[in-house]
Design a protein around this motif. Structure first.
Motif: not given
Length: 235
Positions: A125-128, A182-191
């Motif tokens: 979960d990105r927020d918690t 894609g990884k470049e978007t930063g949308q999966t950086s937390h995981i």
């Protein structure tokens, strides 16, 4: 003079012999039966507590056995029992229905030998910051389905999951609940950052490690053991 190991009383009487012929004793004060200089070491609760903490660090079992002064055989039996009883479901805070934005990724590992690859599917979960879904298994559609099935119902119903472009996700996650990025978007950086944490803290996941799992059950148990600790530490 022999003293009771429990209450230290010297009110001791002989009490037959044990299986290996050693003289047994009975403490008449507290009722404790014992032998002098026992060959079987009793592991204290304090030692077990230290072992439990060390299991969450990047230390192989042989290293833990040396550090705390227990036998490797005893430690393996202790760990086997602990991992067998670890809950295989993420313990997450209750969420109300609404916008949830988790991130998914996979972590490659192996069991017994490097030819036996096992994929660790994770959802965070990105927020918690909580790990809300985990599946350990194959690299195909069945693995992605295992991840989705592991999620709490509110995440299956309301979340929009961000993943990489692995085809297995497309076949399992409904299009309205899935965004491939894609990884470049930063949308999966937390995981992705958590994957690095997992490799740094669980010795059997370190690249080029000699501490790899011999049994899939222990592999799964070790990962779940750390994830439960990780979620609990988020407060």
């Amino acid at each position: 003079m022999t003293n009771c190991p429990k209450c230290k009383s010297d009110n001791i009487v002989k009490n037959g012999n044990i299986h290996n012929g050693k003289q047994g004793f009975l403490c008449k004060k507290c009722g404790r039966r014992f032998v002098e200089n026992p060959s079987k070491k009793i592991i204290s609760q304090e030692t077990e507590d230290v072992i439990d903490r060390l299991l969450r660090e990047r230390i192989p079992l042989a290293g833990i056995a040396r550090a705390v002064g227990v036998s490797e055989r005893w430690l393996h039996n202790y760990v086997n029992e602990k991992y067998k009883n670890i809950p295989k479901k993420a313990d997450v805070k209750k969420k109300s229905k609404g916008r949830l934005t988790p991130e998914c990724d996979e972590l490659r590992s192996f069991v017994d030998n490097k030819g036996n690859k096992v994929l660790i599917w994770l959802e965070k979960d990105r927020d918690t910051g909580e790990i809300v879904g985990v599946h350990i298994g194959s690299r195909d559609k069945a693995g992605a389905k295992g991840l989705r099935d592991s999620l709490p119902p509110v995440y299956r119903q309301c979340a929009v999951c961000h993943t990489d472009f692995r085809e297995a996700y497309n076949s399992v996650f409904p299009s309205e609940r899935h965004r491939a990025v894609g990884k470049e978007t930063g949308q999966t950086s937390h995981i992705e950052r958590f994957n690095n944490t997992l490799r740094q803290r669980v010795s059997r996941l370190v690249r080029k490690t000699l501490s790899f799992s011999k049994k899939i059950e222990n592999h799964i148990g070790a990962i779940w053991y750390f994830i439960h600790h990780y979620n609990a530490s988020l407060g």
